[in-house]
Design a protein around this motif. Structure first.
Motif, short mmCIF file in Angstrom:
data_model
loop_
_atom_site.label_atom_id
_atom_site.label_comp_id
_atom_site.label_asym_id
_atom_site.label_seq_id
_atom_site.Cartn_x
_atom_site.Cartn_y
_atom_site.Cartn_z
N GLY A 79 -4.45 8.88 2.11
CA GLY A 79 -4.03 9.94 0.70
C GLY A 79 -2.54 9.04 0.81
O GLY A 79 -2.23 8.70 1.57
N GLY A 80 -3.02 8.95 -0.90
CA GLY A 80 -2.05 8.21 -0.88
C GLY A 80 0.08 9.17 -1.21
O GLY A 80 -0.20 10.51 -0.83
N ILE A 81 0.68 7.95 -1.25
CA ILE A 81 2.17 9.21 -1.67
C ILE A 81 2.16 8.56 -2.66
O ILE A 81 2.63 7.43 -3.05
CB ILE A 81 3.33 8.40 -0.40
N ARG A 82 2.74 9.84 -3.63
CA ARG A 82 3.15 9.90 -4.60
C ARG A 82 4.75 10.06 -4.98
O ARG A 82 4.61 10.68 -4.44
CB ARG A 82 2.69 10.40 -5.91
N TYR A 83 5.73 9.01 -5.77
CA TYR A 83 6.96 9.61 -6.12
C TYR A 83 7.17 9.82 -7.73
O TYR A 83 6.39 9.38 -8.41
CB TYR A 83 7.69 8.32 -6.58
N SER A 84 7.21 10.84 -7.94
CA SER A 84 7.43 11.62 -9.58
C SER A 84 7.89 13.18 -9.10
O SER A 84 7.97 13.50 -8.16
CB SER A 84 6.01 12.15 -9.50
N ALA A 85 8.77 13.01 -10.01
CA ALA A 85 9.94 14.30 -10.88
C ALA A 85 8.63 15.33 -10.57
O ALA A 85 9.86 16.55 -10.84
CB ALA A 85 10.08 13.94 -11.12
N GLU A 150 -4.10 9.24 13.28
CA GLU A 150 -3.50 10.20 12.69
C GLU A 150 -3.72 10.03 11.31
O GLU A 150 -4.55 11.06 10.73
CB GLU A 150 -2.09 10.83 13.05
N ASN A 151 -2.69 9.40 10.90
CA ASN A 151 -2.91 9.62 8.99
C ASN A 151 -2.21 8.07 8.86
O ASN A 151 -1.29 8.01 8.59
CB ASN A 151 -2.16 10.98 8.85
N VAL A 152 -3.20 8.17 7.42
CA VAL A 152 -2.86 6.93 7.05
C VAL A 152 -2.59 6.84 5.60
O VAL A 152 -3.52 7.19 4.88
CB VAL A 152 -4.04 5.77 7.28
N PRO A 153 -1.11 6.85 5.29
CA PRO A 153 -0.90 6.92 3.98
C PRO A 153 -1.27 5.18 2.72
O PRO A 153 -2.06 4.67 3.22
CB PRO A 153 0.93 6.54 3.49
N ALA A 154 -1.17 5.89 1.44
CA ALA A 154 -2.16 4.64 0.78
C ALA A 154 -0.29 4.64 -0.51
O ALA A 154 -0.22 5.72 -0.71
CB ALA A 154 -3.17 4.35 0.35
N PRO A 155 -0.82 4.03 -1.13
CA PRO A 155 -0.10 3.65 -2.93
C PRO A 155 -0.82 4.76 -3.70
O PRO A 155 -2.08 5.58 -3.61
CB PRO A 155 -0.74 2.35 -3.53
N ASP A 156 0.11 5.91 -4.75
CA ASP A 156 -0.20 6.96 -5.41
C ASP A 156 0.79 6.88 -6.39
O ASP A 156 1.62 5.75 -6.17
CB ASP A 156 -0.58 7.70 -4.91
N TYR A 157 0.46 7.28 -7.62
CA TYR A 157 1.37 7.29 -8.73
C TYR A 157 3.09 7.14 -8.44
O TYR A 157 3.48 8.24 -7.48
CB TYR A 157 1.72 8.98 -10.14
N THR A 159 4.38 4.70 -6.34
CA THR A 159 4.07 3.68 -5.60
C THR A 159 3.82 2.80 -5.78
O THR A 159 2.23 2.94 -6.07
CB THR A 159 4.63 4.54 -4.51
N GLY A 160 3.47 1.42 -4.77
CA GLY A 160 3.03 0.06 -4.36
C GLY A 160 2.87 0.15 -3.44
O GLY A 160 3.01 0.05 -2.05
N GLU A 161 2.25 -1.89 -3.76
CA GLU A 161 2.38 -2.39 -2.65
C GLU A 161 3.67 -2.12 -1.74
O GLU A 161 3.69 -2.68 -0.28
CB GLU A 161 1.65 -3.84 -2.63
N LYS A 188 -0.88 -2.93 0.87
CA LYS A 188 -0.03 -3.35 1.63
C LYS A 188 -0.64 -4.94 0.03
O LYS A 188 -1.37 -4.86 0.17
CB LYS A 188 0.24 -3.73 2.94
N PRO A 189 0.45 -5.35 0.53
CA PRO A 189 0.71 -7.17 0.14
C PRO A 189 -0.23 -7.68 0.99
O PRO A 189 -0.56 -7.67 2.36
CB PRO A 189 1.66 -7.57 0.02
N VAL A 190 -1.24 -8.83 0.82
CA VAL A 190 -2.87 -9.05 0.90
C VAL A 190 -2.10 -9.99 2.11
O VAL A 190 -2.10 -9.94 3.36
CB VAL A 190 -3.33 -10.42 0.25
#
Ligand code: NAD
Length: 480
Positions: A79-85, A150-157, A159-161, A188-190
């Motif tokens: 699941g993603g990791i988001r950066y947001s207030a 175990e746990n594999v993050p991805a981009p979300d609101y 955050t990005g590559e 990740k970037p290609v």
């Protein structure tokens, strides 16, 4: 600094955690599993809340964030990791739960997780964001909340590559010499272990999902429509990653007409069809759609939700279709590109009005599906197609040569090149994505048809997910 551990500030109708619980319970009525097992599937297994300092020059600043692990019935969790207030614990837990159900619906063998850090990215420089990201990754490493198995993050609101590359590098620095480190994060970037096709994957997945829906005439008839995607009028909210790719592919490959595009500062409408690429270039340059000289620009971004169209794709934010506008939606199909764009109360109204809702936990699963392909690519340490591309080209060339020698005629150069091009990574990824979305819709439609009492696709998707996760628990058992 006040820490928002629980929501409490949103009205009940808009609290995503409550919404997901309601959707789960609504579907659980149709699944024959013991109550205790249903509870185990529903609850969020654990949540890590962390506060950490980051030093910028002479100044120390505190940040706080979460990583929620919803279900361990399959591993790793994803699941993603988001950066947001705006992030809070309830939202992160709800999004982690949706990830579990989403993976189950599209048969991706992961449990659901989600993370977030409470910050507004535009308040920080790139260097500061890098420091925050590396420090948060370190906190996740210390508690075992990240790792290829175990746990594999991805981009979300938010955050990005770029952030994913920092996460991978930090993880690698703390686990020297371990071969599978790159599989600790996806998106990740290609050239840093990413996979071709990931960027467009969610939007492309929306299109594959819609194509399969239109291959089921009975389901199409329930929406009061007929035929395929060609000529269908489409309105899209949000011309970001999901909305842009979905709209662009629908227009270019399926002959659909994009009649409206809503952005934060207005809605562009043109019943003759919007040139999506031209509008996207304008939006990038001007940071919005206001003043776009082709078609008409309506005042509000939400106007796109209420225009005359066949298919409405909300692909921006949650809770966009709610009690305030549900009766004014004119589309026959709401195809959820965003997470949670329709509130349950609004959905009830849509369904009463005969509008078909294709739910997020199926339709926007293209991102996690291709993340799965990226993860398996990282574990195999080889790009897709590397072994077979030349072989494939040779076979194609032999075939084309054989046809030319039998017919005595030559293919024009361009056609010959297209016929003899060997499959590359993006072809393989897109093929896997299409197979995944098509199969998932077939199972969804079958669940809808065969489960007495279930009359909508969201409930069917939850039923399908709960059954699959329940089955996994039954077969594996639960550790004493
Ligand atoms: P994004 O930031 O790339 O795009 C969002 C777009 O919506 C932006 O262009 C933004 O300007 C626009 N927008 C913001 N406020 C708006 C408003 N009030 N009205 C109309 N438009 C507005 O984000 P994204 O990655 O495309 O994600 C969009 C949605 O899809 C989110 O709900 C996200 O959680 C969900 N989603 C994304 C992915 C993915 O792979 N990117 C996967 C699954 C789900």
């Amino acid at each position: 600094m006040a820490v928002r551990r629980k929501t409490g500030r949103r009205p009940e109708e808009l609290n995503l955690y409550r919404i997901v619980e309601r959707q789960f319970e609504n579907a659980a009525r149709f699944v024959n599993l013991p109550r205790g097992l249903l509870d185990q599937i529903r609850v969020c297994n654990n949540v890590y809340f962390v506060q950490f300092p980051v030093k910028f020059g002479r100044e120390y600043r505190m940040f706080f964030g979460w990583r929620a692990e919803h279900s361990h019935h399959a591993k790793p969790l994803k699941g993603g990791i988001r950066y947001s207030a705006m992030v809070d614990q309830d939202e992160i837990m709800a999004l982690a739960a949706l990830m579990t159900y989403k993976c189950a619906v599209v048969d991706v063998p992961f449990g659901g997780s989600k993370g977030g850090v409470c910050l507004r990215p535009r308040d920080y420089t790139e260097k500061q964001l890098e420091k925050i990201t590396r420090r948060f990754t370190h906190e996740l490493i210390r508690k075992g909340f990240i790792g290829p198995g175990e746990n594999v993050p991805a981009p979300d609101y938010g955050t990005g590559e770029r952030e994913m590359a920092w996460i991978a590098d930090t993880y690698d620095a703390f686990h020297p010499g371990q071969l599978d480190n790159m599989a600790c994060v996806t998106g990740k970037p290609v050239d840093q272990g990413g996979v071709e096709g990931r960027r467009a994957a969610t939007g492309r997945g929306v299109v594959f999902g819609l194509r399969e829906f239109f291959r089921h005439p009975r389901d199409v008839a329930r929406a009061g429509l007929e035929g395929g995607l060609e000529g269908k009028r489409v309105s899209v909210q949000g011309l970001g990653n999901v909305g842009y790719h979905a709209a662009s592919i629908l227009a270019k490959e399926d002959g659909a007409r994009i009649v409206a595009v809503g952005e934060w500062d207005g809605t562009v409408v043109d019943s003759d069809g919007i040139d999506v690429d031209r509008l996207a270039r304008w939006r990038r340059r001007k940071k919005g759609v206001k003043g776009y000289p082709h078609g008409k620009v309506l005042e509000r971004g939400t106007d796109c939700l209420e225009v005359e169209c066949d298919i409405l794709i909300p692909a921006a934010l949650e809770n966009q279709i709610n009690l305030a506008n549900a009766r004014r939606i004119k589309a026959r199909i709401v195809a959820e590109g965003a997470n949670g764009p329709t509130t349950p109360d609004a959905e009830k109204i849509l369904l009463e009005r005969g509008i078909v809702v294709i739910p997020d936990i199926f339709l926007n699963a293209g991102g996690v599906t291709v993340s799965y392909f990226e993860w398996t690519k990282n574990l195999s340490h080889m790009r897709y197609g590397r072994l077979e591309k030349r072989l494939d080209e040779k076979k194609r060339e032999n075939l084309v040569n054989a046809v030319e020698s039998i017919t005595g005629r030559e293919f024009p150069g361009q056609i010959r090149r297209a016929l003899t091009r060997g499959i590359g990574e993006e072809d393989i990824v897109n093929s896997g994505l299409e197979e995944t979305m098509s199969k998932a819709y077939q199972h969804l439609s079958e669940t809808l048809r065969r489960t007495r009492g279930v009359t909508d696709l969201r409930t069917a998707a939850f039923v399908l997910a709960i059954r699959r996760i329940g089955e996994a628990y039954r077969k594996r058992g639960i550790f004493p």
